[in-house]
Design a protein around this motif. Structure first.
Motif, PDB file in Angstrom:
ATOM      1  N   THR A   1       1.935 -86.514 -44.827  1.00 15.88           N
ATOM      2  CA  THR A   1       0.660 -87.217 -44.952  1.00 15.88           C
ATOM      3  C   THR A   1      -0.173 -86.559 -46.039  1.00 15.88           C
ATOM      4  O   THR A   1      -0.082 -85.348 -46.249  1.00 15.88           O
ATOM      5  CB  THR A   1      -0.114 -87.201 -43.623  1.00 15.88           C
ATOM      6  OG1 THR A   1      -1.430 -87.699 -43.843  1.00 15.88           O
ATOM      7  CG2 THR A   1      -0.204 -85.810 -43.032  1.00 15.88           C
TER       8      THR A   1
ATOM      9  N   THR B   1      -3.518 -86.833 -46.040  1.00 13.44           N
ATOM     10  CA  THR B   1      -4.879 -86.666 -45.535  1.00 13.44           C
ATOM     11  C   THR B   1      -5.295 -85.203 -45.595  1.00 13.44           C
ATOM     12  O   THR B   1      -4.469 -84.285 -45.577  1.00 13.44           O
ATOM     13  CB  THR B   1      -4.993 -87.175 -44.095  1.00 13.44           C
ATOM     14  OG1 THR B   1      -3.954 -86.588 -43.307  1.00 13.44           O
ATOM     15  CG2 THR B   1      -4.868 -88.675 -44.046  1.00 13.44           C
ATOM     16  N   GLY B   2      -6.582 -84.968 -45.626  1.00  9.21           N
ATOM     17  CA  GLY B   2      -7.113 -83.613 -45.697  1.00  9.21           C
ATOM     18  C   GLY B   2      -8.226 -83.402 -44.697  1.00  9.21           C
ATOM     19  O   GLY B   2      -8.297 -84.081 -43.673  1.00  9.21           O
TER      20      GLY B   2
ATOM     21  N   THR C   1       0.185 -80.411 -46.900  1.00 12.24           N
ATOM     22  CA  THR C   1      -0.671 -79.874 -45.841  1.00 12.24           C
ATOM     23  C   THR C   1      -1.286 -78.549 -46.278  1.00 12.24           C
ATOM     24  O   THR C   1      -2.467 -78.284 -46.008  1.00 12.24           O
ATOM     25  CB  THR C   1       0.143 -79.687 -44.550  1.00 12.24           C
ATOM     26  OG1 THR C   1       0.697 -80.945 -44.156  1.00 12.24           O
ATOM     27  CG2 THR C   1      -0.721 -79.147 -43.435  1.00 12.24           C
TER      28      THR C   1
ATOM     29  N   ASN D   1      -3.986 -79.606 -48.920  1.00  5.18           N
ATOM     30  CA  ASN D   1      -5.057 -80.507 -48.491  1.00  5.18           C
ATOM     31  C   ASN D   1      -5.768 -80.064 -47.218  1.00  5.18           C
ATOM     32  O   ASN D   1      -6.879 -80.517 -46.941  1.00  5.18           O
ATOM     33  CB  ASN D   1      -4.504 -81.915 -48.276  1.00  5.18           C
ATOM     34  CG  ASN D   1      -3.930 -82.519 -49.544  1.00  5.18           C
ATOM     35  OD1 ASN D   1      -4.332 -82.164 -50.644  1.00  5.18           O
ATOM     36  ND2 ASN D   1      -2.972 -83.418 -49.390  1.00  5.18           N
ATOM     37  N   VAL D   2      -5.106 -79.207 -46.445  1.00  4.21           N
ATOM     38  CA  VAL D   2      -5.687 -78.802 -45.163  1.00  4.21           C
ATOM     39  C   VAL D   2      -5.872 -77.284 -45.084  1.00  4.21           C
ATOM     40  O   VAL D   2      -6.988 -76.801 -44.885  1.00  4.21           O
ATOM     41  CB  VAL D   2      -4.818 -79.292 -43.982  1.00  4.21           C
ATOM     42  CG1 VAL D   2      -5.442 -78.861 -42.654  1.00  4.21           C
ATOM     43  CG2 VAL D   2      -4.637 -80.792 -44.031  1.00  4.21           C
TER      44      VAL D   2
ATOM     45  N   HIS E   1      -7.525 -85.631 -41.242  1.00  6.23           N
ATOM     46  CA  HIS E   1      -6.148 -85.196 -40.999  1.00  6.23           C
ATOM     47  C   HIS E   1      -5.868 -85.077 -39.509  1.00  6.23           C
ATOM     48  O   HIS E   1      -4.800 -85.462 -39.033  1.00  6.23           O
ATOM     49  CB  HIS E   1      -5.895 -83.854 -41.688  1.00  6.23           C
ATOM     50  CG  HIS E   1      -4.469 -83.402 -41.612  1.00  6.23           C
ATOM     51  ND1 HIS E   1      -3.478 -83.890 -42.442  1.00  6.23           N
ATOM     52  CD2 HIS E   1      -3.855 -82.518 -40.794  1.00  6.23           C
ATOM     53  CE1 HIS E   1      -2.328 -83.323 -42.153  1.00  6.23           C
ATOM     54  NE2 HIS E   1      -2.525 -82.479 -41.147  1.00  6.23           N
TER      55      HIS E   1
ATOM     56  N   ASP F   1      -5.254 -88.440 -38.126  1.00  3.12           N
ATOM     57  CA  ASP F   1      -4.195 -89.228 -38.752  1.00  3.12           C
ATOM     58  C   ASP F   1      -3.205 -89.635 -37.659  1.00  3.12           C
ATOM     59  O   ASP F   1      -2.759 -88.790 -36.873  1.00  3.12           O
ATOM     60  CB  ASP F   1      -3.484 -88.372 -39.799  1.00  3.12           C
ATOM     61  CG  ASP F   1      -2.477 -89.153 -40.636  1.00  3.12           C
ATOM     62  OD1 ASP F   1      -1.777 -90.017 -40.066  1.00  3.12           O
ATOM     63  OD2 ASP F   1      -2.370 -88.885 -41.838  1.00  3.12           O
TER      64      ASP F   1
ATOM     65  N   ASN G   1      -0.307 -87.466 -36.772  1.00  2.00           N
ATOM     66  CA  ASN G   1      -0.539 -86.199 -36.087  1.00  2.00           C
ATOM     67  C   ASN G   1      -0.852 -86.376 -34.602  1.00  2.00           C
ATOM     68  O   ASN G   1      -1.216 -85.416 -33.925  1.00  2.00           O
ATOM     69  CB  ASN G   1      -1.663 -85.424 -36.784  1.00  2.00           C
ATOM     70  CG  ASN G   1      -1.230 -84.907 -38.134  1.00  2.00           C
ATOM     71  OD1 ASN G   1      -0.072 -84.522 -38.313  1.00  2.00           O
ATOM     72  ND2 ASN G   1      -2.129 -84.921 -39.105  1.00  2.00           N
TER      73      ASN G   1
END
Length: 541
Positions: free
Chosen positions: A24, A26-27, A313, A316-317, A344, A347, A350
């Protein structure tokens, strides 16, 4: 048991942001999507042991930030464990606490440690709607001690309090407190660390397991370990006062040189009581390294989100979350807030991607179904202890992780949490849930399926009953075929009309003292929940 073997997302949950090179993209940008029951239960499942109907109802009218704020509220110290082993041993009467008593002999300490483990299990079962208990477990798995090696029940309890009081505070403060904690000083030989004979046991773990870790950018040296050991010489434990103290005569007063990884810093040796303050100089050097925040954020991520940290990940995380951690002065609550309000975290990919730990499985089962525990302390401790023993048989013995690195499922590549499930532990999970839902129960405990159903929105409607039950007990959307099976085959006994169940439920509610009517409803609900808990989806959080 790889969750990918049985995880099939429903169309409603199959919309996610992905790239060709990562799970993914996403962050940690704030989550702005839908906020409803699905997201609330996901948050509760990850931050508490199970999502109870009462918690879901209490939080239903709140927005995401309000719920996260409530979950990140530190709880007061609970009442301490008591003498549940019967006789007046060591000057502690039955029902009185032993946490300030004199140390007992080997047999008495074994009994007190059993009391402690049961008590800790009870705190998890009776937790408030707060992440506090889960953070105590998280830090126990990070700053590991083993009761079997400390062998002083008072020190073990004090260690739990140290974790508990700082679980949502400042990580640097927590690290210092654990370094000086009597239980940790005994466990990793810190209380034997002396000038001229520096013990490197704790010093090595302070770098490798507790702060900078063994990540790709962690480059501490053996000389750093030796210098750290010399800094920490002189700390001792007092078994009468149940504290640690500093012995000035056993402290190495020479200068301590650190490597280029730590900017070639030097800690000037100090004499007398000032020597104790060298620990602050040491932590300042270590915590100046960016790797501390990255290492801890990776552990937080694997515990609360997912075990696989790919490059997307990491970028971004982990890295932005670590920057929040550092810039906040290592504030645990601020960092967790950023994670739990991020895009995130919510998401869809997750959700339902973690296999329940034994603690999540056993404690969550007790809490979600609202299993009633007795109020008299001998029986209460016996039943808390039975749940603890069952967790231990599933590979998670609270108080005694297998290694100083913690439970392998939290760090061992590539399987990580899949290690919780094997041909021995999965049957034990099914045996526990089968026993608890049966009339015979488990160790005097049993699920009351009617009481659970009564907490749902409309238990008289078989469709609503099945949907509400699955919303709480599962994190995976099951097919309409499975739902129809649960309704028609189990609740309706093969009848083609929903009124069969509605009439049975309404008849019972109109005459709850009628044993035959109650048994009719009870047996169907028993079958329903037994079937739900026996499916693979029940193992996911």
């Amino acid at each position: 048991m790889d969750r990918r073997q049985f995880l099939t997302l429903s169309p409603a949950r199959n919309t996610r942001t992905t790239t060709a090179f990562a799970r993914t993209a996403t962050g940690i940008a704030p989550y702005t999507g839908s906020w409803g029951t699905l997201q609330l239960i996901h948050l509760l499942k990850r931050t508490t042991f199970g999502a109870t109907p009462a918690n879901i109802k209490a939080f239903a009218g709140m927005d995401m930030q309000q719920v996260v704020d409530a979950l990140l509220t530190l709880q007061p110290d609970p009442a301490p464990p008591v003498n549940n082993y019967g006789v007046d041993e060591g000057g502690v009467a039955p029902g009185a606490t032993w946490v300030r008593a004199k140390m007992g002999d080997e047999d008495l300490e074994r009994k007190r440690i059993g009391s402690y483990k049961a008590w800790w299990t009870g705190q998890m079962i009776n937790q408030q709607a707060s992440i506090h208990e889960k953070m105590v477990l998280f830090w126990h798995n990070h700053f590991v001690t083993e009761t079997s090696m400390v062998n002083d029940s008072r020190f073990i309890y004090q260690y739990n309090l140290t974790l508990r009081r700082l679980a949502l505070g400042n990580f640097k403060d927590l690290t210092k407190a654990i370094t000086l904690d009597p239980g940790m000083l005994v466990y990793l030989n810190g209380y034997l660390n002396s000038k001229g004979a520096a013990d490197e046991n704790y010093a090595r773990e302070l770098h490798e397991l507790f702060t900078v870790g063994k990540g790709p950018d962690s480059a501490y040296t053996e000389d750093d370990v030796r210098a750290t050991a010399r800094v920490l010489t002189g700390f001792r434990v007092d078994r009468d006062t149940i504290t640690s103290y500093f012995n000035t005569t056993q402290h190495d007063i020479t200068n301590k040189q650190f490597s280029g990884f730590y900017s070639n810093k030097v800690i000037s040796g100090k004499t007398g009581t000032a020597g104790a303050s060298e620990i602050d100089d040491l932590l300042n050097i270590i915590f100046a390294q960016a790797e501390v925040a990255k290492f801890i954020c990776r552990k937080i991520y694997r515990f609360f989100v997912y075990y696989d940290i790919d490059q997307a990940t990491e970028d971004n995380v982990i890295l932005p979350l670590a920057e929040i951690f550092r810039s906040s002065g290592y504030d645990i609550k601020i960092t967790l807030n950023a994670l739990f309000t991020s895009e995130h975290f919510f998401d869809p990919l997750n959700m339902a991607c973690l296999i329940k730990s034994p603690a999540d499985f056993c404690i969550g089962l007790c809490r979600e179904f609202g299993i009633t525990f007795p109020t008299d302390y001998p029986t209460q401790y016996q039943q808390w202890g039975a749940i603890h023993s069952r967790m231990a048989s599933m590979l998670q013995n609270l108080g005694d992780p297998p290694l100083v690195a913690g439970w392998e499922a939290y760090y061992q590549e590539p399987a990580f949490h899949e290690l919780w499930i094997n041909t021995d532990t999965l049957p034990k999970r099914n045996q526990l849930s089968d026993s608890l839902i049966s009339d015979g129960g488990f160790s005097g405990l049993r699920i009351d399926p009617i009481a659970f159903a009564e907490k749902l929105s409309n238990p008289a409607d078989p469709v609503a009953l099945v949907n509400d039950s699955l919303d709480i007990l599962y994190r995976v959307g099951v097919s309409d075929t499975v739902k129809e099976f649960l309704k028609t085959t189990i609740l309706l006994s093969g009848q083609n009309t929903d009124s069969y169940w509605t009439n049975a439920w309404d008849a019972y509610k109109a005459s709850p003292g009628n044993a035959a009517l109650k048994q009719e409803v009870h047996s169907h609900l028993q079958s329903l929940y037994k079937y739900i808990m026996d499916l693979s989806e029940y193992q996911l959080s």
